[in-house]
Design an enzyme around this catalytic site. Structure first.
Site, PDB file in Angstrom:
ATOM      1  N   SER A 169     -53.677  22.999   6.163  1.00  9.64           N
ATOM      2  CA  SER A 169     -52.685  23.695   5.359  1.00  9.64           C
ATOM      3  C   SER A 169     -53.200  24.049   3.956  1.00  9.64           C
ATOM      4  CB  SER A 169     -51.427  22.845   5.308  1.00  9.64           C
ATOM      5  OG  SER A 169     -50.333  23.675   5.118  1.00  9.64           O
ATOM      6  N   LYS A 197     -56.807  25.778   2.946  1.00  9.81           N
ATOM      7  CA  LYS A 197     -57.146  26.904   2.057  1.00  9.81           C
ATOM      8  C   LYS A 197     -58.297  26.461   1.141  1.00  9.81           C
ATOM      9  CE  LYS A 197     -52.094  27.729   1.421  1.00  9.81           C
ATOM     10  NZ  LYS A 197     -51.534  28.290   2.595  1.00  9.81           N
ATOM     11  N   TRP A 233     -44.735  30.291  10.063  1.00 18.16           N
ATOM     12  CA  TRP A 233     -44.867  30.517   8.615  1.00 18.16           C
ATOM     13  C   TRP A 233     -46.329  30.825   8.249  1.00 18.16           C
ATOM     14  CZ3 TRP A 233     -42.183  31.793   4.568  1.00 18.16           C
ATOM     15  CH2 TRP A 233     -42.478  31.342   3.282  1.00 18.16           C
ATOM     16  N   HIS A 291     -46.623  22.517  12.578  1.00 15.77           N
ATOM     17  CA  HIS A 291     -47.572  22.510  11.463  1.00 15.77           C
ATOM     18  C   HIS A 291     -48.061  21.088  11.198  1.00 15.77           C
ATOM     19  CE1 HIS A 291     -49.184  24.183   7.776  1.00 15.77           C
ATOM     20  NE2 HIS A 291     -48.604  23.243   7.062  1.00 15.77           N
TER      21      HIS A 291
END
Ligand code: GCU
Length: 411
Positions: free
Chosen positions: A249, A253, A340, A390
């Site tokens: 997540s 990044k 998302w 997620h």
């Protein structure tokens, strides 16, 4: 943070492909002067540096520190019989006295026994090293934690009650059983994750201008590189050529950016990194640049906000971030219910990055068709869509190790 969330909730979200306006992706293999990139040497000497600079200046921020940083090393604990005797564990505090009198990065390391040179996962965690395991000696983080992440966090502090809460994300026994070492640190050690977090983190030593040009994601990526400095200089059992950056997540990044900036990451893995990570920004599905910058204004540098309502004007898109990893093995993973993060946008980004792998005569994914759930695909770029939400789970780690085993040999 709460204010950011409320405003972000008012920004429209789209999940319908048929409602998504058409977009054109920038081509990683065209120089800023419009000429095509036709060789590895033009890519490495000109285009790659151009892209790195754009990602730094417009997204992840410009790192103000010199590339070599002296750290001091304090070994706090060593357990020769960790994980039921299968591993050696260590806790190490790294400090950076030449740049900050207070900054400290607390690393938890598990080394498999019976492996001479272990390939090593380097990653950050969301809730403190102690939350990744029930092993009693692992120290509870004393830093700011996000109370929203767990009921046991009181006034942004962790307690014993949060020991092991994130254990499902850190299947240490399964990892060391396959001959891998794993190092983790709390992502908030060098910058707590809130808009004012820089005040108590490493960015507090900078001028306001330097601070705004860098970013929290940049600091987290930098933390991962400092872990690599330590691991390759001090841990003889670690194979310096087999350092694997992995992150989930927001940390995914940061991991992609760490892998782009720091070639010592031999393999890079993005787990559900979504918008601002692996997912194409130009697709209007799930989270957008505007959501990111509104809810998390500190994650990216100030320049990124220019694109809140003008994503087509971004000089880059995220497939070009992935292509900065080439020709190193790269894995992108999504989860089926994680809409998302736009799983399809993550997949398409990996497909597009394949062009740069081809320049190196390597096959990236080797397919442009999105696979069914729980069906890993790929060659030098790997991809899977895990069934579920997620998260980063044993299933994900197993696919990563299967993929890495194909590319590197464990001694
Ligand atoms: C939020 C954020 C995402 C991020 C995620 C996470 O959902 O919008 O961009 O990836 O948090 O870090 O778990």
């Amino acid at each position: 943070l709460a204010v950011g969330k409320a405003v972000a909730q008012k920004i429209p979200v789209n999940y319908d492909e048929s409602q998504m306006p058409a977009y054109t992706l920038p081509n990683p293999l065209v120089l800023s002067n419009g000429k095509p990139v036709t060789s590895v040497s033009v890519w490495e000497k000109t285009r790659r540096p151009e892209l790195l600079k754009l990602f730094a200046e417009e997204l992840y921020g410009v790192n103000p520190f010199p590339s070599t940083i002296k750290s001091t090393v304090e070994v706090k604990t060593v357990n020769e019989n960790a994980l039921g005797g299968k591993a050696i564990s260590k806790q190490i505090t790294l400090r950076f006295p030449t740049i900050s009198p207070t900054a400290a990065l607390n690393v938890l390391l598990y080394l498999p026994k019976n492996v001479k040179k272990a390939p090593t996962f380097v990653s950050l965690n969301f809730t403190g090293n102690h939350s990744t395991t029930h092993e009693k000696e692992v120290l509870v983080t004393e830093n700011w934690v996000n109370s929203g992440f767990d009921k046991s966090f009181v006034n942004n502090r962790a307690t014993e009650a949060s020991r092991g809460i994130a254990e499902r994300r850190w299947p240490y026994e399964a990892i060391v059983a396959r001959g891998y070492a794993v190092a983790t640190a709390y992502y908030g050690d060098l910058e707590p994750d809130h808009a004012e977090g820089w005040r108590t983190g490493i960015r507090s030593v900078l001028t306001p201008e330097q601070r705004e040009k860098w970013s929290a994601l940049g600091v987290w990526a930098w933390s991962m590189s400092r872990m690599v400095d330590y691991l390759i200089q001090h841990e003889g059992q670690i194979d310096a050529k087999k350092i694997i950056g992995v992150g989930h997540s927001r940390i995914g990044k940061a991991t992609l950016w760490a892998g782009a900036e720091d070639p010592r990451f031999a393999v890079v893995i993005s787990n559900d990194s979504g918008e601002g990570g692996a997912a194409l920004a130009r697709r209007w599905i799930g989270e957008t640049v505007e959501h990111l910058n509104t809810q998390f204004p500190h994650w990216f540098c100030a320049n990124y906000k220019k694109y809140n309502k003008a994503v087509a004007e971004l000089p880059v898109d995220q497939h070009e971030l992935l292509s900065l990893i080439a020709p190193r093995p790269l894995y992108v993973a999504s989860a089926s219910k994680d809409t998302w993060a736009d799983p399809k946008g993550e997949f398409l980004s990996a497909v597009e990055a394949g062009k740069v792998y081809q320049l190196y005569k390597k096959t990236g994914l080797g397919t442009s068709e999105m696979p069914a759930v729980n069906t890993p695909v790929g060659q030098t770029i790997g991809y899977h869509l895990r069934e579920g939400g997620h998260d980063i789970l044993l299933y994900d780690w197993e696919q990563y190790m299967n993929f890495i085993d194909k590319h590197i040999k464990i001694q």
